[in-house]
Motif scaffolding. Structure first.
Motif, short mmCIF file in Angstrom:
data_model
loop_
_atom_site.label_atom_id
_atom_site.label_comp_id
_atom_site.label_asym_id
_atom_site.label_seq_id
_atom_site.Cartn_x
_atom_site.Cartn_y
_atom_site.Cartn_z
N LYS A 3 0.96 -7.62 -5.41
CA LYS A 3 0.05 -6.70 -6.00
C LYS A 3 0.35 -5.30 -5.28
CE LYS A 3 -4.74 -5.88 -6.73
NZ LYS A 3 -6.21 -6.40 -6.65
N ILE A 40 -1.16 -1.26 -4.32
CA ILE A 40 -2.35 -0.70 -4.12
C ILE A 40 -1.97 0.74 -3.84
CG2 ILE A 40 -4.87 -0.43 -3.23
CD1 ILE A 40 -4.28 -2.81 -4.71
N PHE A 67 0.78 -1.35 -0.01
CA PHE A 67 0.00 0.05 -0.07
C PHE A 67 0.90 1.19 0.12
CE2 PHE A 67 -2.50 -3.43 2.19
CZ PHE A 67 -3.50 -3.23 1.48
N HIS A 118 -8.97 -5.73 -0.11
CA HIS A 118 -8.14 -5.92 -1.07
C HIS A 118 -7.00 -7.09 -0.70
CE1 HIS A 118 -8.38 -3.00 -4.22
NE2 HIS A 118 -8.72 -2.00 -3.26
N CYS A 158 -7.45 3.25 -4.49
CA CYS A 158 -8.41 2.86 -3.29
C CYS A 158 -8.71 4.01 -2.38
CB CYS A 158 -8.48 1.60 -2.71
SG CYS A 158 -7.15 1.48 -1.57
#
Length: 842
Positions: free
Chosen positions: A525, A527, A502, A829, A819
């Motif tokens: 991933k 984000i 994040f 997520h 987001c």
């Protein structure tokens, strides 16, 4: 406490690197299911086992009960005693595997275990012989024997390392038999000298004959001094290791050559015309790395008696896996009943869990080891990987990570993935200022030095049967470094480890963002969050503290959470290495003699990098002051000057140096724990007050201690850009924005009475728009890729980072969405990635 359903199974591989023990723990008859992962050498260690010997009995088939015996604060689980049956008492004086088989209780002895008694006795007599008084009366008799038991101490090292002499001294101290392989095995077996045999059969045949002779050795409880070439025969070394602890006498190549030349030794395998002794010794190092359990650094001029003492200390540490435990920075003082209920944590636990259960940070309970000046000087001329290995193996107990496995990880980590063979070179900038270049890794930041290593440590420590999800909050550089590091794992490890990052969507550079979103793979991933770094970091801590959510992930998906930020000890520890290595480089370059002080100046946000420098200082590197350099988010600067950490009314300001756009510095907690002499209660109070009231004030005494280590100042945006422009005009060298912040602060605070090492924490290519602005180039093209090509046209030092160029070419047109700043959204997520990557548990 009772134990039921006790089972063991082998983990990781056939060599039993791990042993897993599952049980049902009954405290006050309330069952609590537990799973514990530990090393096979340690075998079964009861959870949260209070000090004192224990008596166990077979009440019913398949049931073991432990009841406390008389208190003995010096005893540990190895003092476990149980009634094997009504007539036989058994005492365990060393680690073992405990398991139930066919409803019978068994003890499966590990390699270095001894069955102290197996004598038919009455119940009353069994209590007597295992009482505290018996333990005390036997203590002096066992003290020397228990160090070795039935295992051998095997001394290994190059020819001329002093193995025979040291072996005799160790044998005398322990009252053990000494076996010199050359004299007592080889020459006895061959009826000729080693030199004659080598001359007769030649190098290759000699190694084969030597190996066969060593295979005939059968000894226990002895000190065995190997020949210099024994480690080159795999079969014989495996035979020796089965019943031995191999100690590597690490003597410098220069010292060995001087000794061999003085002794005119003519019986070294490979010693032929045209091959130097240095080449022979260097070639053999690869074999020594493979076999040793513990290393003893034999610094220049050390006497054999002192080496023998170091061997005994190393063996004691190796045997005592319980001593190197970890505690939370918010733990209460030892001895309180509340603390005794918590299970003991070790390095592997700290790596896996990341954050302590009480939301503190893990630190070694006994602190970091201290190197002597001679031991540090021994690393002059060593490669970065060799320095890393030496430092890390002193900080990680071999029960958590064997030296040979650590070598494999270190050599994988610091290899071809770095663009500079020196990994973290030191470059002279101007005057007394030197740059520690920490940007030669694959993602162009200092985070690579730790995050190329950490994933391998984690993959080794976790059980094969568990899935783990890493949560990462990043202010820019950590994200891509974590994602790249975990992408280097073996495919089998990727299947059970996933990573989600994040980052503040508007708080990182365009190039940093492009790096992160380029790692959208099956198990990774990135984000973006519509907030700042402090929210991302706080959200992750909230998720860890949410037991309902973490329990749901465990039950539903068989997945546990961990952290890869510098709150994880495995992230922080490797950073100590480059601060030590930088000092040694200055000594090698004849800038300073060893022992002369240096200052370090570090752009600081989360306090991890500068804390690593403080740790290097505690380990014996002569660092005088650690200078904290902040941008306009200067909470740390104010704190270091006044002792007041004040977030009231403070809002994060986005800057040209985004990696230090941080208001809450997580690793400051570890530093306060250090200078408060481990007062976890005080640390907990300070950070609780920060959460509730948004500030805390340090006591005057602690502020004085802090200011002995630290200095601080901050740099404006204008001064940052001017520093980049000035350095480029005078030297042709381009600083990144974070390094420029440190340069400005070093110019103000450093008194020029000693060198100052400025940490260059990122490659300027990551911040191309700011660099182009600083260099006053009129037209700044829009795409990150075109910006780098423009910078490259100026032939700068250092060159544009090739890895970044390749990343941008690959990810130039990648779409991406951010987001909302909502913890629940982040949790969604996380679960989505788990659903896609891990198999659901039914």
């Amino acid at each position: 406490m009772g134990l039921t359903g006790l089972n063991t199974w082998r983990g990781r591989n056939e060599s039993c690197s791990f042993l897993h023990v599952s049980w049902t723990c009954h405290e006050n008859r309330a069952p609590i299911n537990r799973v514990h992962s530990l090393k096979a050498r340690e075998a079964f260690r009861p959870p949260a086992c209070p000090t004192g010997p224990w008596l166990g009995s077979m009440e019913t088939p398949g049931w073991v009960t432990r009841t406390r015996s008389s208190s003995n604060p010096e005893a540990d689980w190895r003092g476990l005693s149980y009634l094997h049956n009504a007539k036989t008492a058994v005492s365990i004086s060393a680690p073992c595997n405990v398991y139930l088989k066919k409803k019978m209780f068994h003890v499966a002895w590990n390699q270095h275990l001894r069955l102290m008694t197996r004598t038919p006795v009455s119940d009353v007599f069994s209590k007597l012989i295992f009482s505290r008084s018996f333990a005390i009366s036997c203590k002096s008799w066992l003290s020397m024997q228990s160090l070795v038991g039935d295992k051998n101490i095997v001394l290994m090292g190059p020819p001329g390392a002093g193995k025979t002499t040291v072996g005799k001294i160790v044998g005398q101290k322990l009252g053990c038999c000494c076996i010199d392989v050359d004299d007592d095995v080889l020459e006895t077996s061959w009826n000729m000298s080693v030199a004659e045999k080598l001359k007769e059969v030649g190098n290759e045949q000699f190694l084969e004959e030597e190996g066969k002779a060593l295979l005939s050795l059968s000894a226990s409880g002895s000190v065995v001094s190997l020949s210099g070439s024994n480690p080159m025969n795999a079969a014989s070394m495996e035979h020796v290791k089965k019943n031995g602890i191999v100690v590597y006498l690490d003597v410098s190549t220069k010292t060995i050559i001087n000794r061999l030349n003085f002794m005119k030794v003519d019986r070294i395998v490979g010693q032929v015309p045209g091959t130097s002794l240095r080449d022979i010794l260097q070639f053999r190092k690869q074999f020594y790395k493979k076999w040793y359990d513990v290393r003893v650094i034999c610094e220049n001029g050390i006497k054999a008696e002192a080496v023998a003492d170091k061997v005994l200390c190393a063996i004691k540490r190796y045997q005592d896996s319980e001593s190197e435990s970890f505690i939370s920075t918010r733990s209460l003082h030892c001895g309180r009943k509340e603390e005794q209920k918590s299970p003991i944590k070790y390095f592997s636990d700290a790596v896996i869990e990341g954050l302590a259960p009480n939301c503190g940070l893990f630190v070694p309970e006994m602190g970091l080891p201290k190197f002597t000046h001679g031991e540090w000087q021994h690393l002059l001329g060593a490669t970065y990987a060799e320095r890393a290995q030496t430092v890390l193996e002193r900080c990680i107990h071999p029960a958590d990570l064997p030296a040979s496995t650590l070598w494999e990880i270190v050599e994988t980590t610091y290899g071809q993935n770095f663009t500079c063979s020196k990994i973290a070179p030191v470059r002279h900038l101007a005057g007394n200022q030197f740059l520690l270049e920490l940007f030669h890794g694959p993602t162009g930041s200092f985070k690579d030095l730790a995050l190329q290593l950490m994933p391998h440590l984690f993959a080794y420590c976790i059980p094969q049967t568990c899935n783990y999800m890493f949560l990462v909050a990043t202010s820019g550089d950590t994200g891509s470094a974590v994602l790249d590091g975990f992408s280097q794992l073996k495919e089998s490890d990727k299947q059970r480890i996933a990573v989600i990052t994040f980052f503040p969507n508007d708080g990182v550079s365009q190039i940093q963002k492009s790096q992160m979103i380029g790692y959208q793979e099956a198990n990774t991933k990135a984000i973006g969050v519509q907030s700042d770094f402090d929210f991302c970091q706080s959200a992750i801590k909230q998720i860890f503290a949410n037991s309902d959510y973490t329990g749901f992930l465990t039950m539903e998906y068989g997945t546990a959470l961990s952290a890869a930020n510098s709150i994880n000890w495995a992230r922080l520890l490797p950073q100590v290495v480059y601060h030590a290595s930088a000092y040694l480089d200055l000594v090698e370059q004849n800038i300073i003699p060893f022992g002369s002080p240096v200052d370090v100046c570090i752009p600081t946000g989360n306090f991890g990098n500068i804390l690593a420098a403080v740790y290097a200082k505690t380990m014996g590197i002569p660092i005088r002051k650690c200078i904290c350099a902040s941008n306009q988010n200067n909470c740390l600067t104010e704190f270091i000057k006044t002792g007041l950490y004040d977030l009231r009314g403070r809002r994060l300001v986005h800057s040209l140096s985004p990696a230090i756009d941080i208001l809450k510095s997580s690793n400051l907690e570890r530093y306060l724990h250090l200078i408060a002499n481990g007062d976890g209660q005080l640390v907990a109070q300070l950070f609780s007050h920060l959460e509730r009231q948004q500030y805390y004030q340090l006591q005057k005494e602690l502020l004085g201690k802090l200011q002995q280590d630290l200095m601080a100042d901050w740099c404006s945006e204008e001064d940052c850009l001017n520093a980049i422009h000035s350095v480029f005009n005078t030297t042709g060298y381009i600083l990144d924005t974070h390094t420029a912040v440190a340069k400005v602060v070093a110019d103000r605070l450093q008194d020029k009475t000693c060198p100052v090492i400025i940490s260059s924490t990122a490659h300027y290519s990551k911040f191309a728009p700011a660099i182009l602005q600083a260099l006053r180039i009129g037209e700044i093209k829009q795409t990150p890729l075109s910006q780098l090509h423009l910078l490259n046209s100026y032939n700068p030092l250092p060159p544009v980072h090739r890895g970044l160029l390749e990343t941008l070419k690959k990810n130039e047109k990648q779409n991406y969405q951010a987001c909302a700043a909502d913890v629940n959204v982040l949790m969604e997520h996380i679960e989505a990635l788990i659903q896609n990557h891990f198999t659901k548990v039914f």
